[in-house]
Structure formats: structure tokens, C-alpha cells
Design an enzyme around this catalytic site. Structure first.
Site, PDB file in Angstrom:
ATOM      1  N   TYR A  60      93.132  25.285  52.472  1.00 41.40           N
ATOM      2  CA  TYR A  60      94.196  25.185  53.168  1.00 41.40           C
ATOM      3  C   TYR A  60      95.367  24.526  52.797  1.00 41.40           C
ATOM      4  CZ  TYR A  60      93.341  20.845  55.735  1.00 41.40           C
ATOM      5  OH  TYR A  60      93.172  19.482  55.904  1.00 41.40           O
ATOM      6  N   ARG A  91      99.299  22.539  44.752  1.00 35.91           N
ATOM      7  CA  ARG A  91      97.876  21.957  44.983  1.00 35.91           C
ATOM      8  C   ARG A  91      97.007  23.104  45.405  1.00 35.91           C
ATOM      9  NH1 ARG A  91      97.738  17.152  49.619  1.00 35.91           N
ATOM     10  NH2 ARG A  91      98.221  19.256  50.727  1.00 35.91           N
ATOM     11  N   ARG A 111      75.994  37.863  55.186  1.00 33.88           N
ATOM     12  CA  ARG A 111      75.671  36.405  54.880  1.00 33.88           C
ATOM     13  C   ARG A 111      74.978  36.329  53.718  1.00 33.88           C
ATOM     14  NH1 ARG A 111      72.411  32.120  55.830  1.00 33.88           N
ATOM     15  NH2 ARG A 111      73.379  30.117  56.231  1.00 33.88           N
ATOM     16  N   LYS A 162      91.340  20.764  48.947  1.00 32.09           N
ATOM     17  CA  LYS A 162      91.753  21.009  50.149  1.00 32.09           C
ATOM     18  C   LYS A 162      90.877  21.804  51.046  1.00 32.09           C
ATOM     19  CE  LYS A 162      95.887  20.051  53.094  1.00 32.09           C
ATOM     20  NZ  LYS A 162      95.497  18.892  53.849  1.00 32.09           N
ATOM     21  N   GLU A 198      90.592   6.909  52.627  1.00 27.05           N
ATOM     22  CA  GLU A 198      91.573   7.273  53.241  1.00 27.05           C
ATOM     23  C   GLU A 198      91.762   7.736  54.807  1.00 27.05           C
ATOM     24  OE1 GLU A 198      92.460  11.491  51.742  1.00 27.05           O
ATOM     25  OE2 GLU A 198      90.581  11.866  51.493  1.00 27.05           O
ATOM     26  N   LEU A 200      92.023  12.995  49.123  1.00 37.16           N
ATOM     27  CA  LEU A 200      92.694  14.092  48.666  1.00 37.16           C
ATOM     28  C   LEU A 200      94.283  13.597  47.925  1.00 37.16           C
ATOM     29  CD1 LEU A 200      93.215  17.078  49.403  1.00 37.16           C
ATOM     30  CD2 LEU A 200      94.913  16.655  51.144  1.00 37.16           C
TER      31      LEU A 200
HETATM   32  N1  PDD Z   1      96.175  16.689  56.141  1.00 35.44           N
HETATM   33  N2  PDD Z   1      94.067  13.026  53.062  1.00 35.44           N
HETATM   34  C1  PDD Z   1      93.622  13.888  53.860  1.00 35.44           C
HETATM   35  C2  PDD Z   1      91.893  13.753  54.093  1.00 35.44           C
HETATM   36  C3  PDD Z   1      94.349  14.869  54.725  1.00 35.44           C
HETATM   37  O1  PDD Z   1      93.675  15.981  55.365  1.00 35.44           O
HETATM   38  C4  PDD Z   1      95.646  14.877  54.357  1.00 35.44           C
HETATM   39  C5  PDD Z   1      96.614  15.977  55.068  1.00 35.44           C
HETATM   40  C6  PDD Z   1      96.263  13.871  53.615  1.00 35.44           C
HETATM   41  C7  PDD Z   1      97.678  14.090  53.192  1.00 35.44           C
HETATM   42  O2  PDD Z   1      98.164  15.004  52.291  1.00 35.44           O
HETATM   43  P1  PDD Z   1      99.621  15.774  52.525  1.00 35.44           P
HETATM   44  O3  PDD Z   1     100.498  14.524  52.073  1.00 35.44           O
HETATM   45  O4  PDD Z   1      99.715  16.520  51.244  1.00 35.44           O
HETATM   46  O5  PDD Z   1      99.690  16.302  53.685  1.00 35.44           O
HETATM   47  C8  PDD Z   1      95.355  12.963  52.974  1.00 35.44           C
HETATM   48  C9  PDD Z   1      97.054  17.631  56.729  1.00 35.44           C
HETATM   49  C10 PDD Z   1      98.314  17.278  57.235  1.00 35.44           C
HETATM   50  C11 PDD Z   1      96.117  18.247  57.989  1.00 35.44           C
HETATM   51  O6  PDD Z   1      94.874  18.502  57.728  1.00 35.44           O
HETATM   52  O7  PDD Z   1      96.691  18.714  58.923  1.00 35.44           O
END
Ligand code: PDD
Length: 287
Positions: A33, A52, A101, A151, A183, A207
Site C-alpha cells: 500500500y 516506493r 486458497r 510497505k 521506528e 520503512l
Molecule cells: N505509514 N514507518 C512505518 C512503519 C510506516 O507505516 C510509515 C507510514 C512510515 C513513514 O513513511 P512515509 O513518510 O512514507 O509516510 C514509517 C503510513 C502513513 C500509514 O500506514 O498510514
């Protein structure tokens, strides 16, 4: 007015949009996503998110179902049709629905990816009350899989982490592996000590945040020193400031870690300045 969403080539009212129960996103979290922010009805860092997305799909051997221009068009259609001024576009691509499945990947010739996009409005995105106050975080073990650079839609543990934080009266959790912060549950984590911005270096452990890349670039341009290295929870508690970044939070000051107040308990000046710069610069380059 019912929200218009996008599913596999169609724009539909949200209650008419359907995905198969055999979809591998649903059965196996086999999908990726992106979340792209909208400010002033425009997309922030669309190309960073697109690149990405291509990388995540490539790592999982899922063919990118649309060219860049089509992705952009769908994003813009959803912004226009739903009249979004501030908010985000959520995009999900799964390996598709083979009709049974099976752990084995289906043949991509017969099972094509499922593509879903929808918008979410959030009028308080830029003038966020949370950003004025700062957020409190708790630390939890990072027990996620080893490819956090992809992601994927496997968000159960981050979601549980957020709940652990809320149960303790905090806003979010920072995840910790071998004593060092990886993170936040849905954001990248930073501390500031003696004017230096410290954040974990890129690897498969985190990420590769699109907001992170932009914020570090702006920080360097503003002559703020940046150190890309791991930091411990103890170091974080002794920091002058801390913050997180993500597409939906921008730069969000952190004022408390595991009950330890940072500085005077108010958002730090450098974090607030970075938030300002980020919003200003993103507005300029939005498309
Ligand atoms: N989340 N680390 C993780 C685990 C994340 O899920 C996200 C983003 C980030 C930051 O990435 P970016 O700057 O590209 O948004 C870091 C999104 C916003 C979400 O799951 O809603």
C-alpha cells in the site's frame, strides 16, 4: 454524498465497491500500500510514493498493474470527485484473487492484481492540535518480520502497538530491537541532541519513509546536522527533542518517552521549525 472509490478500473460509490473473498490481500496480507497526502487539493510527493510502490511490488514479484500517468490520474480523480482539500489517498495493490486458497503464488497470467484506492478527508491535517501539544510514546519490542522496507499490508502488530500505547495513556509506540529504536508503529523516529538530528539509517529494519527523505533533505539545506545511525531508548530519553515523520503526521513532535518528559514538555523548536519547512516546501512542489 457517498464517497467515490476506485476498484480495478471502476469509480464506484463506496457501498458498491467489492473485492473477492479469495483475494490474497484478505487471506494472506499479500499486498502493498501507499498513503499520499493531499494539501490544497494537491498531491504531496506523488513521485516518491510511486517509486516506493514500484519497489515494494518488485520485491514481492507482483507486476505493477498501471503506468505512472494512470496512477496519477486515479489519484486526481478521487481528489476531484470527493472534493478533498486536505487528507489522503490510500492505495492498495494485492496479488489478486485466484479463486481458491493456496500458499503457492497464482499464475500472474490468469490472476491479475487487485487495485483499490480511496480518499480520506482530514481538515485538521495542517493545523493539527496534536502538533501544538506533541505526542507521548511508549516503547515496545519490535517483533515484526525482517522486510519492513516493503510497505506490505501486514499491519496487525503496528496496530496492536498503537493499542498498547493508548492503554498506557500514550499516543503511539516506538519499536525497539536489540536496545535500539527502529521506528514508530506508522512513522519514522528521530531524536535531537545538541542541535543534531539523529535517525536510524535505512536498511530492511525500517520503512524508507518518503517524508523522512524530504525532511532530511530540508534539514541539510537548512544547515541542521543529520546523523543517520541507531539510537537507544536511554539516549532518546536524554534527548533535547524528539519527533516522528509520516505522510499523515508530517513532522510530529514527541514530548514524552516511557513517562520521561523531554525538555520542558512542550514541542521542541527544531521539530516545530522542521514541520513548518516541510509543510511550506511540500505545498510548493505539490502536483
Ligand atoms: N505509514 N514507518 C512505518 C512503519 C510506516 O507505516 C510509515 C507510514 C512510515 C513513514 O513513511 P512515509 O513518510 O512514507 O509516510 C514509517 C503510513 C502513513 C500509514 O500506514 O498510514
Amino acid at each position: 454524498m457517498s464517497r467515490i472509490v476506485y476498484v480495478n478500473g471502476d469509480y464506484l460509490p463506496e457501498d458498491e465497491a467489492k473485492v473477492s473473498i479469495f483475494d490474497r490481500g484478505f487471506l494472506m496480507a499479500d499486498g502493498v500500500y501507499e498513503v499520499t497526502t493531499i494539501i490544497d487539493g494537491k498531491l504531496i510527493d506523488f513521485d516518491g510514493h510511486f517509486q516506493r510502490l514500484e519497489r515494494s511490488l518488485g520485491e514481492l514479484d507482483i507486476e505493477n498493474p498501471l503506468p505512472r500517468e494512470d496512477w496519477l490520474e486515479v489519484h486526481r480523480q478521487l481528489v476531484a470527485q470527493n472534493d478533498v482539500e486536505q487528507g489522503m489517498i490510500y492505495l492498495q495493490v494485492t496479488r489478486g484473487a485466484p479463486g481458491d486458497r493456496d500458499f503457492v503464488f497464482p499464475d500472474p497470467e490468469t490472476t491479475t492484481p487487485t487495485v483499490v484506492l480511496f480518499s480520506q478527508s482530514n481538515p485538521a491535517l495542517v493545523d493539527s492540535p496534536k502538533a501544538q501539544q506533541g505526542i507521548k510514546v511508549v516503547t515496545i519490542d519490535d517483533i515484526r518480520w525482517g522486510r519492513r522496507d516493503i510497505k506490505t499490508v501486514q499491519l496487525l502488530y503496528p496496530s496492536m502497538g498503537k493499542m498498547m500505547a493508548i492503554k498506557q495513556g500514550a499516543d503511539d509506540a516506538w519499536m525497539v530491537q536489540d536496545g535500539a529504536v527502529t521506528e514508530g508503529t506508522s512513522n519514522n523516529a528521530y531524536i535531537i541532541k545538541d542541535g543534531r538530528i539523529i535517525t536510524r539509517a535505512l536498511s530492511n529494519d525500517i520503512l524508507h519513509g518518503i517524508t523522512r527523505a524530504a525532511v532530511l533533505r530540508f534539514a541539510r539545506e537548512a544547515q541542521m546536522p543529520v546523523e543517520e545511525r541507531s539510537f537507544t531508548v536511554e539516549e532518546a530519553k536524554a534527548a533535547d527533542e524528539a519527533f516522528v515523520t509520516s505522510a499523515s503526521a508530517f513532522v510530529m513532535p514527541v514530548v514524552e518517552i516511557d513517562g520521561t518528559t523531554l525538555g520542558n514538555g512542550a514541542p521542541g523548536p527544531l521539530a516545530l521549525r522542521l514541520r513548518e519547512i516541510y509543510i511550506e516546501e511540500s505545498r510548493k512542489s505539490a502536483i
